[in-house]
Design a protein around this motif. Sequence first.
Motif, mmCIF file in Angstrom:
data_model
loop_
_atom_site.group_PDB
_atom_site.id
_atom_site.type_symbol
_atom_site.label_atom_id
_atom_site.label_comp_id
_atom_site.label_asym_id
_atom_site.label_seq_id
_atom_site.Cartn_x
_atom_site.Cartn_y
_atom_site.Cartn_z
ATOM 1 N N TYR A 155 -1.224 19.474 -16.964
ATOM 2 C CA TYR A 155 -1.494 18.422 -15.967
ATOM 3 C C TYR A 155 -1.396 17.091 -16.687
ATOM 4 N N VAL A 156 -1.001 16.065 -15.959
ATOM 5 C CA VAL A 156 -0.763 14.750 -16.557
ATOM 6 C C VAL A 156 -1.994 14.225 -17.306
ATOM 7 N N ILE A 157 -3.171 14.554 -16.779
ATOM 8 C CA ILE A 157 -4.399 14.199 -17.492
ATOM 9 C C ILE A 157 -5.014 15.487 -18.005
ATOM 10 N N SER A 158 -5.246 15.532 -19.313
ATOM 11 C CA SER A 158 -5.727 16.782 -19.906
ATOM 12 C C SER A 158 -7.210 16.680 -20.223
ATOM 13 N N GLY A 159 -7.715 17.658 -20.936
ATOM 14 C CA GLY A 159 -9.102 17.613 -21.376
ATOM 15 C C GLY A 159 -10.090 17.813 -20.239
ATOM 16 N N PRO A 160 -11.357 17.507 -20.500
ATOM 17 C CA PRO A 160 -12.400 17.759 -19.503
ATOM 18 C C PRO A 160 -12.164 17.052 -18.172
ATOM 19 N N VAL A 161 -11.834 15.755 -18.190
ATOM 20 C CA VAL A 161 -11.686 15.075 -16.905
ATOM 21 C C VAL A 161 -10.452 15.591 -16.162
ATOM 22 N N GLY A 162 -9.424 15.952 -16.896
ATOM 23 C CA GLY A 162 -8.239 16.537 -16.267
ATOM 24 C C GLY A 162 -8.572 17.864 -15.599
ATOM 25 N N SER A 163 -9.507 18.605 -16.207
ATOM 26 C CA SER A 163 -9.870 19.915 -15.663
ATOM 27 C C SER A 163 -10.691 19.820 -14.395
ATOM 28 N N ILE A 164 -11.301 18.643 -14.130
ATOM 29 C CA ILE A 164 -12.016 18.499 -12.858
ATOM 30 C C ILE A 164 -11.199 17.714 -11.830
ATOM 31 N N LEU A 165 -10.188 16.971 -12.288
ATOM 32 C CA LEU A 165 -9.329 16.245 -11.346
ATOM 33 C C LEU A 165 -8.207 17.128 -10.814
ATOM 34 N N SER A 166 -7.627 17.924 -11.699
ATOM 35 C CA SER A 166 -6.428 18.669 -11.302
ATOM 36 C C SER A 166 -6.662 19.657 -10.156
ATOM 37 N N GLU A 221 -9.049 11.166 0.172
ATOM 38 C CA GLU A 221 -9.487 12.495 0.583
ATOM 39 C C GLU A 221 -10.545 13.016 -0.393
ATOM 40 N N HIS A 222 -10.273 12.839 -1.638
ATOM 41 C CA HIS A 222 -11.184 13.216 -2.728
ATOM 42 C C HIS A 222 -12.549 12.563 -2.517
ATOM 43 N N LEU A 223 -12.527 11.340 -2.004
ATOM 44 C CA LEU A 223 -13.758 10.574 -1.758
ATOM 45 C C LEU A 223 -14.718 11.332 -0.848
ATOM 46 N N GLY A 224 -14.163 12.169 0.034
ATOM 47 C CA GLY A 224 -14.990 12.872 0.997
ATOM 48 C C GLY A 224 -15.633 14.125 0.440
ATOM 49 N N ASN A 225 -15.309 14.488 -0.796
ATOM 50 C CA ASN A 225 -15.857 15.714 -1.369
ATOM 51 C C ASN A 225 -17.046 15.371 -2.250
ATOM 52 N N SER A 226 -18.238 15.573 -1.719
ATOM 53 C CA SER A 226 -19.432 15.072 -2.423
ATOM 54 C C SER A 226 -19.632 15.726 -3.783
ATOM 55 N N ILE A 270 -8.309 19.323 -7.632
ATOM 56 C CA ILE A 270 -8.318 18.600 -6.361
ATOM 57 C C ILE A 270 -6.898 18.539 -5.810
ATOM 58 N N TYR A 271 -5.948 18.417 -6.709
ATOM 59 C CA TYR A 271 -4.555 18.341 -6.271
ATOM 60 C C TYR A 271 -4.009 19.717 -5.937
ATOM 61 N N SER A 272 -4.365 20.687 -6.764
ATOM 62 C CA SER A 272 -3.957 22.042 -6.437
ATOM 63 C C SER A 272 -4.893 23.018 -7.125
ATOM 64 N N ILE A 273 -5.818 23.583 -6.346
ATOM 65 C CA ILE A 273 -6.794 24.499 -6.942
ATOM 66 C C ILE A 273 -6.091 25.753 -7.439
ATOM 67 N N ASN A 274 -5.006 26.151 -6.797
ATOM 68 C CA ASN A 274 -4.312 27.358 -7.213
ATOM 69 C C ASN A 274 -3.534 27.141 -8.510
ATOM 70 N N TRP A 310 0.855 -1.193 0.000
ATOM 71 C CA TRP A 310 0.000 0.000 0.000
ATOM 72 C C TRP A 310 0.893 1.245 0.000
ATOM 73 N N ALA A 311 0.496 2.247 -0.788
ATOM 74 C CA ALA A 311 1.273 3.496 -0.811
ATOM 75 C C ALA A 311 0.336 4.668 -0.610
ATOM 76 N N PHE A 312 0.702 5.537 0.303
ATOM 77 C CA PHE A 312 -0.193 6.630 0.663
ATOM 78 C C PHE A 312 -0.154 7.784 -0.332
ATOM 79 N N ASP A 313 1.070 8.120 -0.771
ATOM 80 C CA ASP A 313 1.190 9.267 -1.678
ATOM 81 C C ASP A 313 2.240 8.935 -2.739
ATOM 82 N N SER A 314 2.538 9.922 -3.596
ATOM 83 C CA SER A 314 3.443 9.632 -4.715
ATOM 84 C C SER A 314 4.841 9.296 -4.206
ATOM 85 N N GLU A 315 5.240 9.956 -3.132
ATOM 86 C CA GLU A 315 6.581 9.714 -2.592
ATOM 87 C C GLU A 315 6.707 8.272 -2.093
#
Lengths: 252, 188, 456
Positions: C325-336, C289-294, C338-342, C80-85
């Motif tokens: 961002y590593v994932i582009s397009g529409p789904v990338g625009s809603i995923l990214s 964490e993302h799971l908790g954001n309805s 979450i990682y850094s809104i700024n 199991w790995a918690f984060d990218s590191e």
Amino acid sequence: MEMNVNYKIGLFIPCYIDQFYPQVGIATLELLVKLGLNVDYPLKQTCCGQPLANSGCEADARSIYLNFVNNFREFDYVVSPSGSCVYHVREHYNILEQTEEVTRIRQNTYELCEFIVDILKVEDLKISFPHKVGIHHSCHGLRGLKLGASSELVTTRYSKVHRLLEKADKIELITLEREDECCGFGGTFSIFEPDISVKMGTERILDHERNGAEVITATDMSCLMHLEGIARRNKNKVKFNHIAEILNQSRL
Amino acid sequence: MYKDKIIQRIQKNKHSLRPLPENPPKMEDKIDLSAKFCENLKIVGADVFRIDDESLVSPFIDLHFPNAVDFSDPETWKEYSSTDPIDKFNKLNTVILRGQFGVAENGAVWLDDTFFSQRIVPFIAQHLVIKLSKKNLVGGMVEAYRKINLTKTGFGVFISGPSKTADIEQVLVFGAHGPLKHTVLLIN
Amino acid sequence: MMNHAAKAGKFLADLKRADWHDQTLWIMRKKRDKAVSCVPEWEELRDKASQIKEHVLSNLDAYLLQFEVEAVKNGAQVHWAFDSESFNQKVYSIINGYQAQKVVKSKSMLTEECGLNPYLEDKGIEVVDTDLGERIIQLRGEPPSHMVVPAIHLKKEEIGELFHSKLGTEKGLADAQKLTSAARQHLRKKFLSAEVAITGVNFSVAETGTVVVCTNEGNADMGVQIAPVQIHCMGIEKILPRVEDLGIFIQMLARNATGQPITTYTSHYQKPKPGGAMHIIIVDNGRSEHLGNSKYRDSLKCIRCGACLNTCPVYRRSGGHSYNYVISGPVGSILSPIYSINKYKDLPFASSLCGSCTNVCPVKINIHQQLYSWRQEIFEKRLIPTSKRYGFKFAGKILASSRYYNFFGKNIRWALKHLPRKVLYHRINIWGRCRELPPAPDKTFNQWYQENYKRN
């Protein structure tokens, strides 16, 4: 037509039609009156609030929403020549407290074509339009209000706009390469991503022209404002008319 | 350590239980499965030959694939064991395997290691020939997964056509890494 | 970092290439349409797939634990790995445990997300991406521009030049077949000498501990079936409850992604091969964490088919590299965000909200609605420039009052009618750069109505 003549119809005219394209509002009003309806236009209406909300500040659009509700509380139906405004009221006025009045207004606000087809149950307006016409399926109307079956879906194809136009005498409805691609207006998208916005619009016009369109029509004047702006700059020959103008047989 | 942290976070954040939909078996459409299977094989770039009887298979192979190595024959496993150096497998040109069943909807054939143990064989050869009985066809993927018992395998694969790529300007090219050619012998 | 609009502008400056990119991806969208129309119950499948994924997310902990039990029973080692590191460290420690240095990797957006390649390369490990598109961009030193066809932005002449420089192919070679053949030979050598094979995971099954990987090239299997050690890297959201659920997802994935009825290879890794070792790493990296954001949780349903990219008129005309961002397009625009809104605050605005993406999504993620929600959040967090924020607040006050609205409307129409063209179309007028402004009638509809309309 089964509509009870005592129903009061409130006419909502989007801000940019009011200011820049009043002829579309006039056509809408005349058409609804021709159809035997009791139509009124509340004078203090302004805007549906979409330009702010789509840009992220729906919180600041609240007072605009409330002005809409205040103006239209007396009516049985609200009808508007704009798919995107109607979609906005039905979908995004959820941030208001959902009183009985707000709920009723949201449920009974209709775009013009869907009102004619679904509520008035009229499809043949007995019009004549001897032109080659390209329908631009404005996105909010198409996918948001389900004015038609968009091309991504595996379902029976239908289009309320098409249904109203195909019965016009001498009309020829053209087929596009990209049936329902977005024109690129997208509200403030047209300003914040101008290069893509213009590219998208330019290609929509070319698609219509390549397929023989003399007139491009749509349920949303915002799309047409953007496309016409590009066409006039590039001196394209194609003309633009809102669906209300065609259905009303306005002197075009 | 991380496991507990992750599980706890999930338990804290997950929403209330949503139902799991059932997948009732579909009424198989009364279509000619072998015709559909063959049509889809052609779409995915495979060759297909219909063979009237099992007894005609060997002569067919001898005629058309004379140098093929037949991995559907258990004797071959002795010659090509999984402890042999990979270079030996890399020299394979045409190989023959028996498919367990085919899927009409997409021309895929299921193979798993209950019938062959050298897992690299379907991938490393230049040409893969699959023997498949016509009676072992199902309509679609939902039916296909009902036929498989994954717990009894170590590895299984659906193969539909030759290896391919369109990564260069969307031009379809066969033989990206796996076999360049894929042939199915559909046996009555 | 240049924002999406600026990068899109640069992309569009090369009109010929931009048109080619748009047309190529549009063709993929049409192929998708044809393939899904062969499945009359397609819309029902979307409903089912969406419900299965929603169920999984609501019971995710139980399924992950069940998966681990089954996978271990099968002889796999589960980590199991918690984060990218921690993920990168784990992969390295597994590789190092076998004293291996030669790694082949098949496509995995998760490993891109975590920056695995540079991490391993830093430690002296050779990592070869074996998917042809991925190998091309690896040799070029750039990120993928599309999650399914990573090198879609490149012309064959450019690939020919690259292969000439890096693989020694003949100069000027631009034939797709010959270039692919050269790559086949080059990568086959890598496969034959690989010590570790890393793959992503398209789907995993809790009931049986199975890992499923879908490829057209066969590169996942060329890696896994040859290298003594196989490592499968799985985001926590990739789990499915039962084998039978695969029936729905495998039927949908390739049709929606590339317009094929199924990928050439749908490989089910159950147990290690005789004499081999099988590792599975279960990765969180913000997903729990993302799971908790309805509002945004639904984007965890994504199966990375890429159909939303192909249908997006904005993606097609701006290219994947405009998204940063590593994932582009529409789904990338809603995923990214979450990682850094700024860092990614421009991406939810890189859309006209046409809704086509939502309609092609096989698991019914409400993409266009999430884009809208992100815009509200970005505004609330004051990440929009101050001038814009005050501009909109001001507009809000004007549009709420018919008096102010009419006053401003009148002045705007006066300006449109009377100001010289040079002033009206000053470059500050972004609309006017390529479009004519709307006409300026003498009267508004409101005025006309008051003056003319008589009730019947």
